[in-house]
Design an enzyme around this catalytic site. Structure first.
Site, PDB file in Angstrom:
ATOM      1  N   HIS A 149      48.270  18.126  36.335  1.00  0.00           N
ATOM      2  CA  HIS A 149      48.589  16.882  35.629  1.00  0.00           C
ATOM      3  C   HIS A 149      47.344  16.434  34.874  1.00  0.00           C
ATOM      4  O   HIS A 149      46.350  16.047  35.486  1.00  0.00           O
ATOM      5  CB  HIS A 149      49.034  15.800  36.612  1.00  0.00           C
ATOM      6  CG  HIS A 149      50.273  16.161  37.369  1.00  0.00           C
ATOM      7  ND1 HIS A 149      51.540  15.844  36.927  1.00  0.00           N
ATOM      8  CD2 HIS A 149      50.434  16.830  38.533  1.00  0.00           C
ATOM      9  CE1 HIS A 149      52.433  16.303  37.795  1.00  0.00           C
ATOM     10  NE2 HIS A 149      51.779  16.907  38.776  1.00  0.00           N
ATOM     11  N   LEU A 150      47.403  16.486  33.541  1.00  0.00           N
ATOM     12  CA  LEU A 150      46.257  16.100  32.720  1.00  0.00           C
ATOM     13  C   LEU A 150      46.336  14.657  32.238  1.00  0.00           C
ATOM     14  O   LEU A 150      45.382  14.155  31.636  1.00  0.00           O
ATOM     15  CB  LEU A 150      46.108  17.062  31.542  1.00  0.00           C
ATOM     16  CG  LEU A 150      45.711  18.493  31.917  1.00  0.00           C
ATOM     17  CD1 LEU A 150      45.610  19.372  30.684  1.00  0.00           C
ATOM     18  CD2 LEU A 150      44.403  18.518  32.699  1.00  0.00           C
ATOM     19  N   ARG A 151      47.467  14.000  32.460  1.00  0.00           N
ATOM     20  CA  ARG A 151      47.612  12.558  32.183  1.00  0.00           C
ATOM     21  C   ARG A 151      47.412  12.187  30.715  1.00  0.00           C
ATOM     22  O   ARG A 151      47.187  11.016  30.401  1.00  0.00           O
ATOM     23  CB  ARG A 151      46.626  11.751  33.028  1.00  0.00           C
ATOM     24  CG  ARG A 151      46.576  12.094  34.504  1.00  0.00           C
ATOM     25  CD  ARG A 151      47.890  11.853  35.198  1.00  0.00           C
ATOM     26  NE  ARG A 151      47.758  11.891  36.654  1.00  0.00           N
ATOM     27  CZ  ARG A 151      48.778  12.014  37.492  1.00  0.00           C
ATOM     28  NH1 ARG A 151      50.008  12.148  37.009  1.00  0.00           N
ATOM     29  NH2 ARG A 151      48.593  12.009  38.786  1.00  0.00           N
TER      30      ARG A 151
ATOM     31  N   HIS B   2      60.227  20.933  40.910  1.00  0.00           N
ATOM     32  CA  HIS B   2      59.733  20.008  41.938  1.00  0.00           C
ATOM     33  C   HIS B   2      60.945  19.678  42.793  1.00  0.00           C
ATOM     34  O   HIS B   2      61.874  19.016  42.323  1.00  0.00           O
ATOM     35  CB  HIS B   2      59.167  18.750  41.268  1.00  0.00           C
ATOM     36  CG  HIS B   2      58.866  17.616  42.203  1.00  0.00           C
ATOM     37  ND1 HIS B   2      57.572  17.220  42.474  1.00  0.00           N
ATOM     38  CD2 HIS B   2      59.661  16.789  42.904  1.00  0.00           C
ATOM     39  CE1 HIS B   2      57.596  16.195  43.314  1.00  0.00           C
ATOM     40  NE2 HIS B   2      58.862  15.914  43.574  1.00  0.00           N
TER      41      HIS B   2
ATOM     42  N   HIS C 292      54.700  23.653  44.541  1.00  0.00           N
ATOM     43  CA  HIS C 292      54.109  23.019  45.743  1.00  0.00           C
ATOM     44  C   HIS C 292      55.012  23.046  46.982  1.00  0.00           C
ATOM     45  O   HIS C 292      55.348  22.009  47.551  1.00  0.00           O
ATOM     46  CB  HIS C 292      53.639  21.599  45.430  1.00  0.00           C
ATOM     47  CG  HIS C 292      54.614  20.682  44.763  1.00  0.00           C
ATOM     48  ND1 HIS C 292      55.957  20.612  45.079  1.00  0.00           N
ATOM     49  CD2 HIS C 292      54.419  19.754  43.784  1.00  0.00           C
ATOM     50  CE1 HIS C 292      56.533  19.692  44.333  1.00  0.00           C
ATOM     51  NE2 HIS C 292      55.625  19.163  43.539  1.00  0.00           N
TER      52      HIS C 292
ATOM     53  N   ASP D 150      48.444  21.463  41.887  1.00  0.00           N
ATOM     54  CA  ASP D 150      49.094  20.166  41.692  1.00  0.00           C
ATOM     55  C   ASP D 150      48.031  19.084  41.486  1.00  0.00           C
ATOM     56  O   ASP D 150      48.123  17.980  42.025  1.00  0.00           O
ATOM     57  CB  ASP D 150      50.017  19.804  42.859  1.00  0.00           C
ATOM     58  CG  ASP D 150      50.928  18.611  42.555  1.00  0.00           C
ATOM     59  OD1 ASP D 150      51.008  18.212  41.379  1.00  0.00           O
ATOM     60  OD2 ASP D 150      51.545  18.077  43.498  1.00  0.00           O
TER      61      ASP D 150
ATOM     62  N   HIS E 141      43.922  10.221  39.973  1.00  0.00           N
ATOM     63  CA  HIS E 141      44.212   8.787  39.901  1.00  0.00           C
ATOM     64  C   HIS E 141      42.906   8.015  39.893  1.00  0.00           C
ATOM     65  O   HIS E 141      41.862   8.524  40.344  1.00  0.00           O
ATOM     66  CB  HIS E 141      45.053   8.330  41.084  1.00  0.00           C
ATOM     67  CG  HIS E 141      46.446   8.879  41.112  1.00  0.00           C
ATOM     68  ND1 HIS E 141      47.391   8.565  40.158  1.00  0.00           N
ATOM     69  CD2 HIS E 141      47.061   9.726  41.971  1.00  0.00           C
ATOM     70  CE1 HIS E 141      48.522   9.192  40.431  1.00  0.00           C
ATOM     71  NE2 HIS E 141      48.342   9.907  41.529  1.00  0.00           N
TER      72      HIS E 141
ATOM     73  N   PHE F  41      50.845   8.638  44.965  1.00  0.00           N
ATOM     74  CA  PHE F  41      50.887  10.009  45.468  1.00  0.00           C
ATOM     75  C   PHE F  41      49.930  10.875  44.642  1.00  0.00           C
ATOM     76  O   PHE F  41      49.896  10.766  43.424  1.00  0.00           O
ATOM     77  CB  PHE F  41      52.299  10.598  45.326  1.00  0.00           C
ATOM     78  CG  PHE F  41      53.302  10.076  46.309  1.00  0.00           C
ATOM     79  CD1 PHE F  41      53.347  10.570  47.603  1.00  0.00           C
ATOM     80  CD2 PHE F  41      54.233   9.100  45.936  1.00  0.00           C
ATOM     81  CE1 PHE F  41      54.300  10.123  48.516  1.00  0.00           C
ATOM     82  CE2 PHE F  41      55.183   8.647  46.836  1.00  0.00           C
ATOM     83  CZ  PHE F  41      55.222   9.151  48.128  1.00  0.00           C
ATOM     84  N   GLY F  42      49.168  11.768  45.311  1.00  0.00           N
ATOM     85  CA  GLY F  42      48.417  12.755  44.541  1.00  0.00           C
ATOM     86  C   GLY F  42      47.037  13.070  45.060  1.00  0.00           C
ATOM     87  O   GLY F  42      46.383  12.254  45.702  1.00  0.00           O
TER      88      GLY F  42
END
Length: 425
Positions: free
Chosen positions: A62-64, A179, A232, A305, A309, A323-324
């Site tokens: 996740h590169l956001r 997912h 995952h 994954d 954050h 979550f993360g």
């Protein structure tokens, strides 16, 4: 531009080479792999005592970017990837706005080529806005090079709509990355259901939340013929179902993240948001099943994954924390420490699960190998380095990890992308 890597222990899952050799790179390609290469090079790396492996390919990051760049950007995520030996990564589409159109995929690929030191493959969402109501432009995104569609962060709960998406993906030669989570069964859970959740007074997430969607998605893949990659995986029954799918000859693969093959609910000593991830850390029995699945080849891939954050979003009790967990900079050392050093995997299997198999899933025939003619995406990894993970040294914007202070062995010394050194210790 010629680069010569001397005296390294080359691990190539494609050719089976497992021994001391030199590697000669010219421009963006590997041109020769042999002992005692006598060539004048512009730059030489002495890889004595280190493994030389194909660059790692992380299928799940996740590169956001766009929209959540206070957490990560293409540039910061790319630098973190380079430090972790990752030369290609798949960026999940749950950005803001959601990546659900051909033009967005193309633009992100253009930006990544300018901003990230490593390759980025932008995946496309299955449905518009990840709302689960209307299909995205799957054909267009495939044309833009997305390689796979994913609704990551959630499942498409409408099985009929999902089946249509799978058929379009199949027609366009791309995969579906799943997912697996029945959102209707989560019921506000924040960690694995069981005695530990009860002890901490928080709601739990049962294994069935994952397992029922794993079963559904495998059956849909069987009907449509699409390549299905299960992200995952965290439960023992997921491993069993993937084994059954493989036995039937279905095009189904599965990945495991380091946090799931190392940590269990036994490691959660307090209500701490750093241990909150989705799927959650499971029981010791699930952890053992995942490790065994990696060992015997049922589970094909190790991915991260990587989910960065801001600190204020994670330094909270689990009921309030996001979550993360981040993983780009720790996956190699954790894999080597917990799987290779402990005899679960051989060094060659590590290269296979972190590079060769991901390349095959994505259809990247020029990657995942240290052999003549392949793209010169290479990692030089020192297996003898011993240290403790320090989140304050991370190049990622995200510092959210329960592995801060964890003792590990193995360190990336060099990361090479298209023949150029993009990270050096």
């Amino acid at each position: 531009m010629k680069l010569l890597i001397r005296n390294g222990h080359v691990l190539d899952p494609f050719t089976g080479l497992d021994g001391i050799s030199d590697v000669l790179v010219e421009d963006s390609r590997i041109v020769k792999v042999a002992e005692g290469i006598q060539e004048t090079a512009d730059q030489t790396i002495d890889a004595s005592g280190s493994y030389v492996m194909p660059g790692f390919i992380d299928l799940h990051v996740h590169l956001r970017d766009p929209g959540l760049t206070h957490k990560e950007t293409l540039e910061t995520g790319g630098r973190a990837a380079a430090r972790g030996g990752v030369t290609t990564m798949c960026a999940m589409p749950n950005t803001k706005p959601v990546t659900d159109m051909k033009e967005m995929v193309a633009d992100l690929h253009r930006r990544a080529a300018e901003e990230s030191p490593v390759h980025v493959i932008q995946l496309g969402a299955v449905t518009k806005g990840e709302m689960g109501e209307e299909l995205s432009d799957i054909k267009g995104m495939a044309e833009a090079g997305c390689h796979a569609i994913s609704e990551d962060g959630k499942s498409v709960m409408d099985a009929s709509l999902y089946r249509k998406a799978m058929r379009i993906a199949k027609e366009n030669g791309i995969s579906v990355f799943a997912h697996c989570e029945d959102i209707n069964m989560v019921e506000g859970g924040v960690m694995n259901a069981g005695a530990k959740a009860e002890e901490l007074g928080v709601k739990g997430i049962s294994n069935a939340v994952e397992d029922v969607i794993v079963a559904r998605d495998i059956l849909l893949a069987k009907e449509t013929g699409v390549r299905l990659h299960l992200c995952h995986c965290s439960t023992a029954d997921s491993v069993k179902m993937i084994a059954a799918a493989k036995k039937e000859g279905l095009p189904v693969t599965g990945e495991v993240c380091p946090h799931h093959f190392i940590l269990s609910t036994d490691d959660i000593k307090e209500n701490n948001g750093q241990y909150k991830m989705n799927p959650p850390l499971r029981s010791p029995e699930d952890v053992e099943a995942l490790r065994e699945g990696l060992k015997n080849g049922i589970m094909d891939v190790i991915s991260t994954d990587h989910a960065p954050h801001a600190e204020e979003e994670k330094n909270l009790p689990m009921e309030k924390a996001f979550f993360g967990i981040v993983g780009l900079e720790t996956s190699a050392c954790l894999t080597y420490t917990e799987l290779v050093e402990k005899g679960v995997l051989t060094p060659m299997q590590m290269a296979e699960k972190m590079s060769y198999n991901p390349a095959q899933i994505l259809g990247l025939q020029d990657k995942g190998s240290i052999s003549a003619g392949k793209t010169a995406d290479i990692v030089v990894f020192d297996p003898a380095a011993e240290y403790r993970i320090d989140k304050n040294t991370f190049l990622s914007k995200g510092k959210n990890t329960p592995f801060d202070g964890y003792p590990v062995k193995g360190e990336v010394l060099y990361t090479i992308v298209d023949g150029a050194i993009v990270y050096a210790k």
